[in-house]
Write a protein that holds these residues in place. Structure first.
Motif, mmCIF file in Angstrom:
data_model
loop_
_atom_site.group_PDB
_atom_site.id
_atom_site.type_symbol
_atom_site.label_atom_id
_atom_site.label_comp_id
_atom_site.label_asym_id
_atom_site.label_seq_id
_atom_site.Cartn_x
_atom_site.Cartn_y
_atom_site.Cartn_z
ATOM 1 N N TRP A 6 15.731 -29.634 16.697
ATOM 2 C CA TRP A 6 15.361 -28.561 15.774
ATOM 3 C C TRP A 6 16.502 -28.303 14.808
ATOM 4 C CZ3 TRP A 6 10.589 -26.115 16.144
ATOM 5 C CH2 TRP A 6 9.863 -26.389 17.301
ATOM 6 N N ARG A 7 16.177 -27.834 13.621
ATOM 7 C CA ARG A 7 17.199 -27.420 12.661
ATOM 8 C C ARG A 7 16.876 -26.010 12.177
ATOM 9 N NH1 ARG A 7 13.499 -30.337 10.281
ATOM 10 N NH2 ARG A 7 12.752 -29.874 8.199
ATOM 11 N N ARG A 8 17.910 -25.218 11.943
ATOM 12 C CA ARG A 8 17.724 -23.854 11.453
ATOM 13 C C ARG A 8 17.274 -23.902 9.999
ATOM 14 N NH1 ARG A 8 20.855 -19.529 13.551
ATOM 15 N NH2 ARG A 8 19.958 -18.306 11.878
ATOM 16 N N ARG A 9 16.378 -23.030 9.659
ATOM 17 C CA ARG A 9 15.936 -22.894 8.273
ATOM 18 C C ARG A 9 16.371 -21.502 7.821
ATOM 19 N NH1 ARG A 9 9.898 -23.782 5.812
ATOM 20 N NH2 ARG A 9 10.437 -23.140 3.712
ATOM 21 N N ARG A 28 6.438 -28.847 13.575
ATOM 22 C CA ARG A 28 6.392 -27.488 14.128
ATOM 23 C C ARG A 28 7.475 -26.623 13.511
ATOM 24 N NH1 ARG A 28 7.185 -28.514 20.212
ATOM 25 N NH2 ARG A 28 8.531 -30.092 19.324
ATOM 26 N N GLU A 29 7.172 -25.336 13.441
ATOM 27 C CA GLU A 29 8.142 -24.334 13.024
ATOM 28 C C GLU A 29 8.123 -23.227 14.066
ATOM 29 O OE1 GLU A 29 6.979 -23.138 9.084
ATOM 30 O OE2 GLU A 29 7.456 -25.093 8.252
ATOM 31 N N LEU A 30 9.275 -22.649 14.328
ATOM 32 C CA LEU A 30 9.418 -21.620 15.344
ATOM 33 C C LEU A 30 10.067 -20.401 14.704
ATOM 34 C CD1 LEU A 30 9.231 -20.875 18.367
ATOM 35 C CD2 LEU A 30 11.468 -21.989 18.661
ATOM 36 N N TYR A 31 9.420 -19.263 14.836
ATOM 37 C CA TYR A 31 9.870 -18.033 14.184
ATOM 38 C C TYR A 31 10.144 -16.950 15.209
ATOM 39 C CZ TYR A 31 7.919 -19.907 9.832
ATOM 40 O OH TYR A 31 7.632 -20.683 8.739
ATOM 41 N N VAL A 32 11.223 -16.206 15.006
ATOM 42 C CA VAL A 32 11.465 -14.956 15.716
ATOM 43 C C VAL A 32 11.426 -13.878 14.637
ATOM 44 C CG1 VAL A 32 13.047 -13.595 17.113
ATOM 45 C CG2 VAL A 32 12.909 -16.071 17.454
ATOM 46 N N GLU A 33 10.521 -12.933 14.806
ATOM 47 C CA GLU A 33 10.330 -11.910 13.778
ATOM 48 C C GLU A 33 10.593 -10.513 14.310
ATOM 49 O OE1 GLU A 33 6.621 -12.375 11.738
ATOM 50 O OE2 GLU A 33 7.267 -14.272 10.886
ATOM 51 N N VAL A 44 7.721 -13.865 18.861
ATOM 52 C CA VAL A 44 8.052 -15.281 18.687
ATOM 53 C C VAL A 44 6.746 -16.010 18.406
ATOM 54 C CG1 VAL A 44 9.055 -17.336 19.753
ATOM 55 C CG2 VAL A 44 9.953 -15.061 20.334
ATOM 56 N N TYR A 45 6.731 -16.767 17.312
ATOM 57 C CA TYR A 45 5.548 -17.523 16.920
ATOM 58 C C TYR A 45 5.901 -18.987 16.720
ATOM 59 C CZ TYR A 45 3.871 -12.899 15.524
ATOM 60 O OH TYR A 45 3.527 -11.579 15.498
ATOM 61 N N ALA A 46 4.983 -19.861 17.054
ATOM 62 C CA ALA A 46 5.115 -21.282 16.743
ATOM 63 C C ALA A 46 4.010 -21.628 15.755
ATOM 64 C CB ALA A 46 4.976 -22.131 17.998
ATOM 65 N N TYR A 47 4.386 -22.384 14.746
ATOM 66 C CA TYR A 47 3.421 -22.832 13.741
ATOM 67 C C TYR A 47 3.273 -24.339 13.850
ATOM 68 C CZ TYR A 47 1.332 -23.836 9.194
ATOM 69 O OH TYR A 47 0.509 -24.287 8.189
ATOM 70 N N ASP A 48 2.050 -24.804 14.079
ATOM 71 C CA ASP A 48 1.726 -26.231 14.136
ATOM 72 C C ASP A 48 1.352 -26.647 12.717
ATOM 73 O OD1 ASP A 48 0.126 -28.655 14.303
ATOM 74 O OD2 ASP A 48 0.092 -28.317 16.465
ATOM 75 N N VAL A 49 2.234 -27.362 12.040
ATOM 76 C CA VAL A 49 2.053 -27.699 10.630
ATOM 77 C C VAL A 49 0.818 -28.573 10.401
ATOM 78 C CG1 VAL A 49 3.115 -28.793 8.614
ATOM 79 C CG2 VAL A 49 4.513 -27.383 10.152
ATOM 80 N N GLU A 53 -1.994 -24.018 12.449
ATOM 81 C CA GLU A 53 -2.323 -23.011 13.458
ATOM 82 C C GLU A 53 -1.067 -22.295 13.933
ATOM 83 O OE1 GLU A 53 -4.408 -24.829 16.689
ATOM 84 O OE2 GLU A 53 -6.177 -25.239 15.478
ATOM 85 N N TRP A 54 -1.185 -20.979 14.115
ATOM 86 C CA TRP A 54 -0.120 -20.140 14.648
ATOM 87 C C TRP A 54 -0.410 -19.823 16.107
ATOM 88 C CZ3 TRP A 54 4.207 -18.743 11.976
ATOM 89 C CH2 TRP A 54 4.184 -18.939 10.604
#
Length: 76
Positions: A6-9, A28-33, A44-49, A53-54
């Protein structure tokens, strides 16, 4: 915090995003909001590019617990 694969965005972090990671393959993208502005804590959400889908991974009242849940999910 480095996560293998993974890399930070950091360009989109700020506001409600505390952390964003993108998988090295871009799938995939992984978010902490931070949702405290609406009295809800952290999520915490995962986004399947490819599927567009979230998925909710975790919700917590603690920022540290949310980040921990994200890193555990990303490394499992």
């Amino acid at each position: 915090m480095a996560l293998e694969g993974w890399r930070r965005r950091e360009d989109l972090e700020g506001g409600k995003q505390i952390r964003i990671w993108c998988s090295d393959d871009g799938a995939r993208e992984l978010y902490v909001e931070n949702l405290t502005y609406r009295d809800e804590g952290y999520a915490v959400y995962a986004y399947d590019v490819p599927e567009d889908e979230w998925h909710t991974i975790a919700e917590s009242d603690s920022r540290a617990e949310a980040v921990e849940a994200a890193t555990e999910w990303a490394t499992s």
